[in-house]
Design a protein around this motif. Structure first.
Motif, PDB file in Angstrom:
ATOM      1  N   GLY A   1      35.329  35.643  32.471  1.00 39.23           N
ATOM      2  CA  GLY A   1      34.589  36.618  33.264  1.00 39.23           C
ATOM      3  C   GLY A   1      35.506  37.618  33.943  1.00 39.23           C
ATOM      4  N   LEU A   2      36.624  37.140  34.502  1.00 35.31           N
ATOM      5  CA  LEU A   2      37.588  38.034  35.138  1.00 35.31           C
ATOM      6  C   LEU A   2      38.217  38.975  34.121  1.00 35.31           C
ATOM      7  CD1 LEU A   2      39.357  35.511  37.553  1.00 35.31           C
ATOM      8  CD2 LEU A   2      37.684  37.262  38.156  1.00 35.31           C
ATOM      9  N   LEU A   3      38.421  38.463  32.913  1.00 38.47           N
ATOM     10  CA  LEU A   3      38.964  39.321  31.857  1.00 38.47           C
ATOM     11  C   LEU A   3      37.991  40.433  31.495  1.00 38.47           C
ATOM     12  CD1 LEU A   3      40.653  36.674  29.533  1.00 38.47           C
ATOM     13  CD2 LEU A   3      41.805  38.508  30.780  1.00 38.47           C
ATOM     14  N   LYS A   4      36.691  40.162  31.573  1.00 35.89           N
ATOM     15  CA  LYS A   4      35.697  41.207  31.301  1.00 35.89           C
ATOM     16  C   LYS A   4      35.841  42.362  32.296  1.00 35.89           C
ATOM     17  CE  LYS A   4      33.344  40.350  27.646  1.00 35.89           C
ATOM     18  NZ  LYS A   4      34.635  40.112  26.981  1.00 35.89           N
ATOM     19  N   VAL A   5      36.072  42.034  33.570  1.00 35.77           N
ATOM     20  CA  VAL A   5      36.281  43.071  34.580  1.00 35.77           C
ATOM     21  C   VAL A   5      37.560  43.847  34.275  1.00 35.77           C
ATOM     22  CG1 VAL A   5      36.572  43.526  37.038  1.00 35.77           C
ATOM     23  CG2 VAL A   5      35.072  41.678  36.303  1.00 35.77           C
ATOM     24  N   LEU A   6      38.609  43.125  33.888  1.00 30.88           N
ATOM     25  CA  LEU A   6      39.877  43.775  33.547  1.00 30.88           C
ATOM     26  C   LEU A   6      39.711  44.710  32.348  1.00 30.88           C
ATOM     27  CD1 LEU A   6      42.957  44.087  33.788  1.00 30.88           C
ATOM     28  CD2 LEU A   6      43.194  42.040  32.371  1.00 30.88           C
ATOM     29  N   GLU A   7      39.012  44.250  31.324  1.00 31.00           N
ATOM     30  CA  GLU A   7      38.804  45.069  30.121  1.00 31.00           C
ATOM     31  C   GLU A   7      38.033  46.345  30.443  1.00 31.00           C
ATOM     32  OE1 GLU A   7      38.531  40.943  27.512  1.00 31.00           O
ATOM     33  OE2 GLU A   7      36.742  42.136  27.936  1.00 31.00           O
ATOM     34  N   ALA A   8      37.022  46.230  31.285  1.00 30.75           N
ATOM     35  CA  ALA A   8      36.239  47.405  31.663  1.00 30.75           C
ATOM     36  C   ALA A   8      37.080  48.390  32.477  1.00 30.75           C
ATOM     37  CB  ALA A   8      35.003  46.981  32.454  1.00 30.75           C
ATOM     38  N   PHE A   9      37.922  47.859  33.373  1.00 33.94           N
ATOM     39  CA  PHE A   9      38.752  48.728  34.203  1.00 33.94           C
ATOM     40  C   PHE A   9      39.785  49.472  33.365  1.00 33.94           C
ATOM     41  CE2 PHE A   9      42.542  49.474  36.813  1.00 33.94           C
ATOM     42  CZ  PHE A   9      41.991  50.231  37.838  1.00 33.94           C
ATOM     43  N   VAL A  10      40.424  48.763  32.444  1.00 29.83           N
ATOM     44  CA  VAL A  10      41.412  49.412  31.573  1.00 29.83           C
ATOM     45  C   VAL A  10      40.752  50.501  30.727  1.00 29.83           C
ATOM     46  CG1 VAL A  10      42.984  49.043  29.630  1.00 29.83           C
ATOM     47  CG2 VAL A  10      42.926  47.401  31.516  1.00 29.83           C
ATOM     48  N   ALA A  11      39.528  50.234  30.259  1.00 30.03           N
ATOM     49  CA  ALA A  11      38.800  51.251  29.503  1.00 30.03           C
ATOM     50  C   ALA A  11      38.546  52.488  30.366  1.00 30.03           C
ATOM     51  CB  ALA A  11      37.482  50.681  28.986  1.00 30.03           C
ATOM     52  N   CYS A  12      38.258  52.278  31.649  1.00 30.88           N
ATOM     53  CA  CYS A  12      38.047  53.418  32.558  1.00 30.88           C
ATOM     54  C   CYS A  12      39.316  54.254  32.685  1.00 30.88           C
ATOM     55  CB  CYS A  12      37.610  52.915  33.930  1.00 30.88           C
ATOM     56  SG  CYS A  12      35.923  52.270  33.979  1.00 30.88           S
ATOM     57  N   ILE A  13      40.480  53.605  32.753  1.00 33.54           N
ATOM     58  CA  ILE A  13      41.740  54.344  32.813  1.00 33.54           C
ATOM     59  C   ILE A  13      41.927  55.173  31.542  1.00 33.54           C
ATOM     60  CG2 ILE A  13      44.256  54.110  32.898  1.00 33.54           C
ATOM     61  CD1 ILE A  13      43.917  51.658  34.608  1.00 33.54           C
ATOM     62  N   ILE A  14      41.572  54.584  30.407  1.00 38.55           N
ATOM     63  CA  ILE A  14      41.663  55.319  29.143  1.00 38.55           C
ATOM     64  C   ILE A  14      40.754  56.545  29.167  1.00 38.55           C
ATOM     65  CG2 ILE A  14      41.157  55.208  26.675  1.00 38.55           C
ATOM     66  CD1 ILE A  14      42.034  52.288  26.722  1.00 38.55           C
ATOM     67  N   PHE A  15      39.529  56.382  29.661  1.00 36.14           N
ATOM     68  CA  PHE A  15      38.587  57.498  29.712  1.00 36.14           C
ATOM     69  C   PHE A  15      39.098  58.608  30.629  1.00 36.14           C
ATOM     70  CE2 PHE A  15      35.134  54.163  28.801  1.00 36.14           C
ATOM     71  CZ  PHE A  15      35.276  54.359  27.438  1.00 36.14           C
ATOM     72  N   ILE A  16      39.739  58.216  31.737  1.00 41.48           N
ATOM     73  CA  ILE A  16      40.268  59.216  32.665  1.00 41.48           C
ATOM     74  C   ILE A  16      41.351  60.063  31.998  1.00 41.48           C
ATOM     75  CG2 ILE A  16      41.597  59.508  34.803  1.00 41.48           C
ATOM     76  CD1 ILE A  16      40.144  57.051  35.902  1.00 41.48           C
TER      77      ILE A  16
END
Length: 289
Positions: A146-161
């Motif tokens: 579950g914590l990895l899911k949050v990490l994966e979503a956050f890293v994707a946000c950095i990519i989008f930025i």
């Protein structure tokens, strides 16, 4: 009826949250006192500290008044997911702010950087305190997967930025990579929202089986992105000389953003591989024993 629970302020996680509030408040107060013009990086950092302060205060208030037990959400999943998100956001702010705004003779900026780093440590400690322990019954987001899911979503946000339309619209391969980032991000976000809102039963198949299938698919898709993104991004695209400049000028260079995206793609691939491993372990080993 509201019942005050003073124990929520004296347990270890409660003390950590109080310290988090103090440090984030000090950080955004120091930064605000310095003053700065409209700047996206400055705005991001200020939003991070203010957002973490406000949500932490809200969590403490709801637990202190016992209203958290009356909310129609999975409270443990929500607090754990937020702690993980806050850890990542403040880590990013603690890196971005000194790079762009701190200097050797800037006392308040250096002080804000120090308090921000301390807040990052405290949120990381909170993640450790709220994470599910072996043999303990808890929500999905309190587990490693579950914590990895949050990490994966956050890293994707950095990519989008870091993405710029002029960079990926030239080649179909780069557009495929953007599709990979988007599809995997959407699934991670759906899992987080459905878990917090207790809607996992709406999935058309057992959640653990869907999780494994999507994680395996995400690994395969990210493997293609790890190869394709740098191949097309840096093909006949040498680094401009002005990108080597220090300070903010070099940091916002579009070519440097391509490097950041490449690194974050590799990072997320590793995260999805670890996530897949834990999902397999949870379904085929832990559940059977």
């Amino acid at each position: 009826m509201v019942t005050l629970d003073f124990r929520t302020l004296t347990v270890p996680v409660g003390i950590v949250r109080i310290l988090e509030m103090i440090l984030t408040c000090i950080t955004f107060s120091l930064v605000a006192s310095v003053g700065r013009g409209i700047d996206s990086f400055w705005t991001w950092c200020m939003f991070t500290w203010c957002f973490c302060f406000c949500v932490t205060f809200l969590i403490l208030l709801l637990e202190f008044t016992s209203l958290s037990s009356k909310l129609p959400i999975s409270w443990d999943d929500f607090t754990t997911a937020f702690a993980m998100l806050a850890t990542l956001m403040i880590l990013a702010a603690s890196i971005i702010y000194p790079i762009f705004f701190a200097c050797s003779n800037c006392g308040k900026q250096i002080g804000a950087t120090v308090t921000s780093c301390l807040a990052f440590i405290l949120y990381a400690v909170e993640v450790g305190l709220t994470r599910a322990k072996p043999g303990e019954l808890s929500g999905f987001l309190s587990t490693v997967s579950g914590l990895l899911k949050v990490l994966e979503a956050f890293v994707a946000c950095i990519i989008f930025i870091c993405l710029e339309p002029t960079q990926y619209t030239r080649f179909a391969g780069l557009q495929w990579c953007v599709a990979v980032y988007s599809i995997c991000f959407i699934f991670a976000l759906v899992v987080i929202i459905f878990t917090i809102c207790r809607l996992l039963s709406l999935f058309p198949a057992p959640f653990d089986k869907i999780l494994i299938a999507c994680n395996v698919l995400a690994v395969l898709m990210y493997i293609t992105a790890v190869v394709i993104w740098p191949l097309y991004s840096f093909k006949n695209n040498p680094r401009p000389s002005w990108c080597a400049a220090g300070g903010r000028l070099g940091a916002v260079c579009p070519w440097n953003k391509l490097v950041v995206i490449s690194f974050m793609t590799c990072f997320n691939l590793v995260a999805y591989i670890v996530d897949t491993f834990y999902s397999f372990r949870l379904v085929f080993f832990v559940s059977r024993t």
